[in-house]
Design an enzyme around this catalytic site. Structure first.
Site, short mmCIF file in Angstrom:
data_model
loop_
_atom_site.label_atom_id
_atom_site.label_comp_id
_atom_site.label_asym_id
_atom_site.label_seq_id
_atom_site.Cartn_x
_atom_site.Cartn_y
_atom_site.Cartn_z
N CYS A 1 3.28 7.04 5.73
CA CYS A 1 2.27 7.41 7.21
C CYS A 1 3.39 7.72 8.52
CB CYS A 1 1.84 6.28 7.40
SG CYS A 1 0.34 6.88 6.56
N HIS B 1 -1.38 5.85 14.74
CA HIS B 1 -1.83 6.41 12.99
C HIS B 1 -3.01 6.38 12.82
CE1 HIS B 1 -1.36 7.09 9.33
NE2 HIS B 1 -1.61 6.17 8.92
N ASN C 1 -7.74 9.24 6.85
CA ASN C 1 -6.02 9.52 6.81
C ASN C 1 -5.25 10.17 6.50
OD1 ASN C 1 -3.21 8.22 7.34
ND2 ASN C 1 -3.54 6.23 6.33
N1 ACO Z 1 -17.40 0.69 -0.12
C1 ACO Z 1 -17.75 0.14 -0.53
N2 ACO Z 1 -17.39 -0.98 -0.58
C2 ACO Z 1 -15.87 -1.14 -0.59
C3 ACO Z 1 -15.55 -0.57 -0.55
C4 ACO Z 1 -15.95 1.25 -0.64
N3 ACO Z 1 -15.53 1.91 -0.33
N4 ACO Z 1 -14.13 -0.20 -0.33
C5 ACO Z 1 -14.22 -1.65 -0.64
N5 ACO Z 1 -15.21 -2.21 -0.80
C6 ACO Z 1 -15.70 -3.56 -1.13
C7 ACO Z 1 -14.31 -4.83 -1.58
O1 ACO Z 1 -14.78 -4.44 -3.14
C8 ACO Z 1 -14.26 -5.98 -1.26
O2 ACO Z 1 -16.21 -6.47 -2.25
P1 ACO Z 1 -15.34 -7.38 -2.67
O3 ACO Z 1 -15.95 -8.70 -1.80
O4 ACO Z 1 -16.98 -7.83 -3.82
O5 ACO Z 1 -14.05 -7.77 -3.12
C9 ACO Z 1 -15.60 -5.99 -0.15
O6 ACO Z 1 -15.77 -4.38 -0.19
C10 ACO Z 1 -14.45 -6.06 0.96
O7 ACO Z 1 -13.17 -5.39 1.11
P2 ACO Z 1 -11.91 -5.65 1.97
O8 ACO Z 1 -10.64 -5.78 1.37
O9 ACO Z 1 -12.18 -7.46 2.00
O10 ACO Z 1 -12.42 -4.65 3.51
P3 ACO Z 1 -11.64 -4.64 4.26
O11 ACO Z 1 -12.33 -5.19 5.59
O12 ACO Z 1 -9.71 -5.29 4.44
O13 ACO Z 1 -11.38 -2.89 4.70
C11 ACO Z 1 -10.16 -1.24 4.30
C12 ACO Z 1 -10.78 -2.36 3.83
C13 ACO Z 1 -10.85 -0.02 4.87
C14 ACO Z 1 -8.86 -0.32 3.09
C15 ACO Z 1 -8.95 -1.94 5.66
O14 ACO Z 1 -8.06 -3.05 4.90
C16 ACO Z 1 -7.76 -0.79 5.51
O15 ACO Z 1 -8.10 0.04 6.72
N6 ACO Z 1 -6.17 -1.46 5.74
C17 ACO Z 1 -5.20 -1.19 6.16
C18 ACO Z 1 -5.03 0.91 5.34
C19 ACO Z 1 -3.97 1.48 6.10
O16 ACO Z 1 -4.01 1.04 7.30
N7 ACO Z 1 -3.08 2.17 5.34
C20 ACO Z 1 -2.12 2.51 6.52
C21 ACO Z 1 -1.04 3.10 5.78
S1 ACO Z 1 -1.36 4.57 4.18
C22 ACO Z 1 -0.52 5.20 4.37
O17 ACO Z 1 1.28 4.28 4.39
C23 ACO Z 1 0.04 6.58 3.13
#
Ligand code: ACO
Length: 327
Positions: A114, A254, A284
């Site tokens: 990214c 980003h 993204n």
């Molecule tokens: N729909 C419903 N529920 C979901 C989904 C979804 N699409 N995805 C995950 N959940 C669930 C999980 O299973 C978890 O359930 P559990 O508690 O029963 O295990 C719950 O939601 C909470 O998940 P968390 O991981 O705590 O959610 P979080 O608040 O961390 O958000 C997210 C997840 C959106 C992925 C976030 O962590 C994020 O944006 N991370 C960074 C991503 C990023 O910046 N990438 C950049 C680089 S990308 C690159 O370089 C290619």
């Protein structure tokens, strides 16, 4: 004497097909409410069957050429930032060179996930600053739909396809890139990667069964690292440029997650209205995010000569980058 490199033209291309959160509700166990509240994303674009990263990159580059009237034969160098190349080799940059008729240009790909576009922009600037090249095309293009595991709700809701391009040239009196910061932490490769498909883990029936040829991410950890690294990189760029956040016209972060952007805004004490955000429409798009934002701001007439912009990104590697640019 170093010659500054200014952005002479921008272009972008987004595929026609829109995949909404409602569409995703039919594919995995998720909801519009979850996706919107956790990420800020409403919809993303998906490339057509057979449409490649170079097809999208060439469309974005062509738009920049058409907009500026620059002859493709005057392009000296093409750098393409992508983690979803058409083929392992030749480079996507070579395919784009042929598609836009930039017959005199050297061409190579640059991979920093990214963070790729800013790595490429800074690299391109060095060629102009040294006087080695006069006109450099920098493309960020991704077909992330080809490496997303469409059965994994943790990741498939986050990404989209698209491309953006800029043409860099020296402009008399312009400062171009005023400061930059590039960084990486190779001890954390595991938290965001496509494990298989390279020489480390070639494609086998087992790999396909485990779907390890698709993107894998430890979301929470990536989130934490992204906020820290983007904030640090932004502060480093401001300090090197000798400016304060209030001097910036725009911050282009980003486009991964609106909560990451809000956290960065809070730490920098900058109002969200100075942040350019389009992730609600595209998700993204990795290396394509920043040039798509630049093109949208440019075509909307929201950039004036002399405006200072801060771009700051984070991605797999881990990698991060920031740059202050005078428009
Ligand atoms: N729909 C419903 N529920 C979901 C989904 C979804 N699409 N995805 C995950 N959940 C669930 C999980 O299973 C978890 O359930 P559990 O508690 O029963 O295990 C719950 O939601 C909470 O998940 P968390 O991981 O705590 O959610 P979080 O608040 O961390 O958000 C997210 C997840 C959106 C992925 C976030 O962590 C994020 O944006 N991370 C960074 C991503 C990023 O910046 N990438 C950049 C680089 S990308 C690159 O370089 C290619």
């Amino acid at each position: 004497m170093r010659r500054s490199a200014s952005i002479a033209a921008t272009g972008a291309y987004l595929p026609e097909r829109i995949l909404t959160n409602a569409d995703l509700e039919k594919m995995v166990e998720t909801s519009n409410e979850w996706i919107l509240s956790r990420t800020g994303i409403r919809e993303r674009r998906i490339a057509a069957e057979g449409e490649t990263t170079s097809d999208m990159g060439a469309r974005a580059a062509q738009q920049a050429l058409d907009q500026s009237g620059i002859d493709p034969k005057t392009i000296d160098l093409i750098i393409v930032a992508t983690c979803t190349p058409d083929t392992a080799f030749p480079s996507t940059a070579c395919y784009i060179q042929a598609k836009i008729g930039a017959t005199r240009a050297a061409a190579f790909d640059l991979q920093a996930a990214c963070s790729g576009f800013l790595y490429a922009l800074v690299t391109a600037e060095q060629f102009i600053a040294s006087g080695a090249h006069k006109t450099v095309l920098v493309v960020g293009a991704e077909k992330l739909s080809s490496i997303v595991n469409w059965q994994d709700r943790n990741t498939c809701v986050l990404f989209g396809d698209g491309a953006g391009a800029v043409i860099l040239q020296h402009r008399e009196g312009g400062r171009g890139i005023v400061s930059f910061d590039l960084g990486a932490d190779g001890t954390q490769t595991e938290i965001l990667s496509v494990p298989a498909g390279g020489c480390r883990m070639p494609i086998t029936p087992e790999v396909l069964k485990n779907r390890s040829n698709f993107l894998q991410m430890a979301g929470k950890e990536v989130f934490r690292q992204a906020v820290t690294a983007m904030n640090r990189s932004a502060e480093d760029c401001l300090e090197k440029a000798g400016i304060k956040p209030k001097d910036l016209r725009w911050i282009i972060p980003h486009q991964a997650n609106s909560r990451i952007i809000e956290a960065v805004a809070q730490r920098l004490s900058v109002d969200m209205e100075h942040f350019y955000v389009n992730l609600d429409r595209y998700g993204n798009t990795s290396a394509a995010c920043i040039p798509i934002c630049l093109h949208e701001l440019n075509t909307a007439g929201k950039l004036k000569q002399g405006d200072l912009l801060l771009m700051v990104v984070f991605g797999g590697g881990l990698t991060w980058a920031g740059a202050v640019l005078e428009w």
